[in-house]
Write a protein that holds these residues in place. Structure first.
Motif, PDB file in Angstrom:
ATOM      1  N   SER A  16      43.949  46.273  43.016  1.00 20.68           N
ATOM      2  CA  SER A  16      42.513  46.566  42.904  1.00 20.68           C
ATOM      3  C   SER A  16      42.274  47.844  42.123  1.00 20.68           C
ATOM      4  CB  SER A  16      41.889  46.714  44.299  1.00 20.68           C
ATOM      5  OG  SER A  16      42.016  45.529  45.055  1.00 20.68           O
ATOM      6  N   VAL A  63      35.304  36.059  36.898  1.00 20.28           N
ATOM      7  CA  VAL A  63      35.492  37.159  37.854  1.00 20.28           C
ATOM      8  C   VAL A  63      34.789  36.912  39.185  1.00 20.28           C
ATOM      9  CG1 VAL A  63      35.708  38.767  35.928  1.00 20.28           C
ATOM     10  CG2 VAL A  63      33.505  38.564  37.115  1.00 20.28           C
ATOM     11  N   ARG A  66      36.033  37.812  42.839  1.00 21.81           N
ATOM     12  CA  ARG A  66      37.044  38.873  42.754  1.00 21.81           C
ATOM     13  C   ARG A  66      36.422  40.239  42.458  1.00 21.81           C
ATOM     14  NH1 ARG A  66      40.709  38.843  38.806  1.00 21.81           N
ATOM     15  NH2 ARG A  66      39.393  37.736  37.306  1.00 21.81           N
ATOM     16  N   ASN A  83      39.041  43.309  42.534  1.00 21.12           N
ATOM     17  CA  ASN A  83      40.125  42.923  43.437  1.00 21.12           C
ATOM     18  C   ASN A  83      40.880  41.736  42.863  1.00 21.12           C
ATOM     19  OD1 ASN A  83      39.224  44.882  45.308  1.00 21.12           O
ATOM     20  ND2 ASN A  83      37.821  43.405  46.248  1.00 21.12           N
ATOM     21  N   SER A  84      42.060  41.489  43.401  1.00 20.70           N
ATOM     22  CA  SER A  84      42.893  40.353  42.969  1.00 20.70           C
ATOM     23  C   SER A  84      43.024  40.322  41.455  1.00 20.70           C
ATOM     24  CB  SER A  84      42.299  39.037  43.483  1.00 20.70           C
ATOM     25  OG  SER A  84      42.181  39.052  44.887  1.00 20.70           O
ATOM     26  N   LYS A  86      44.235  40.168  37.657  1.00 20.84           N
ATOM     27  CA  LYS A  86      45.174  39.317  36.940  1.00 20.84           C
ATOM     28  C   LYS A  86      45.508  39.950  35.594  1.00 20.84           C
ATOM     29  CE  LYS A  86      42.803  35.243  38.833  1.00 20.84           C
ATOM     30  NZ  LYS A  86      42.101  33.980  38.484  1.00 20.84           N
ATOM     31  N   ASP A  89      42.862  40.119  33.010  1.00 22.52           N
ATOM     32  CA  ASP A  89      41.761  41.068  33.155  1.00 22.52           C
ATOM     33  C   ASP A  89      42.002  42.334  32.332  1.00 22.52           C
ATOM     34  OD1 ASP A  89      41.647  40.201  36.631  1.00 22.52           O
ATOM     35  OD2 ASP A  89      40.255  39.544  35.061  1.00 22.52           O
TER      36      ASP A  89
END
Length: 122
Positions: A16, A63, A66, A83-84, A86, A89
């Protein structure tokens, strides 16, 4: 008029980050604010937006679930909680502001920050 982003950095996939956007120089109380991002070799894309009063929130499909955009108690400051994360991103994230309603096109925003780098490692 100045918009300053902060909070970017390097994080592992699944982690995060919290980005902050602070606007100064004029009253942004009636302005919508948004986050965009641009990865190398790609066009700038919409991430999230929030209306001046926080009642309207908009997210890119990539997104949703997330990322969360929100206001803080400090004037003219918005937060993007990511958050979460990847690897996809990974990008430079830009904060933008416009008078009136939220929008999802970068050309609709007249005020921009300098960007903050977010890198997600796999």
């Amino acid at each position: 008029v100045q918009i300053v982003e902060s909070g970017g950095g390097l994080v592992q996939a699944g982690g995060s980050l919290r980005l902050s956007c602070a606007a100064s120089g004029r009253t942004f109380s009636s302005y919508a604010m948004a986050w965009f991002r641009q990865a190398p070799g790609k066009e700038r894309e919409f991430v999230a937006a929030i209306s001046w009063n926080g009642d309207t929130l908009r997210y890119a499909d990539s997104v949703k679930g997330r990322f969360t955009i929100s206001r803080t108690s400090a004037k003219n400051t918005k937060i993007l909680q990511m958050n979460s994360l990847k690897p996809e991103d990974t990008a430079v994230y830009y904060c933008a502001a416009r008078e009136g309603a939220t929008a999802t096109t970068s050309s609709s925003y007249g005020y921009w920050g300098q960007g903050t780098q977010v890198t997600v490692s796999s």
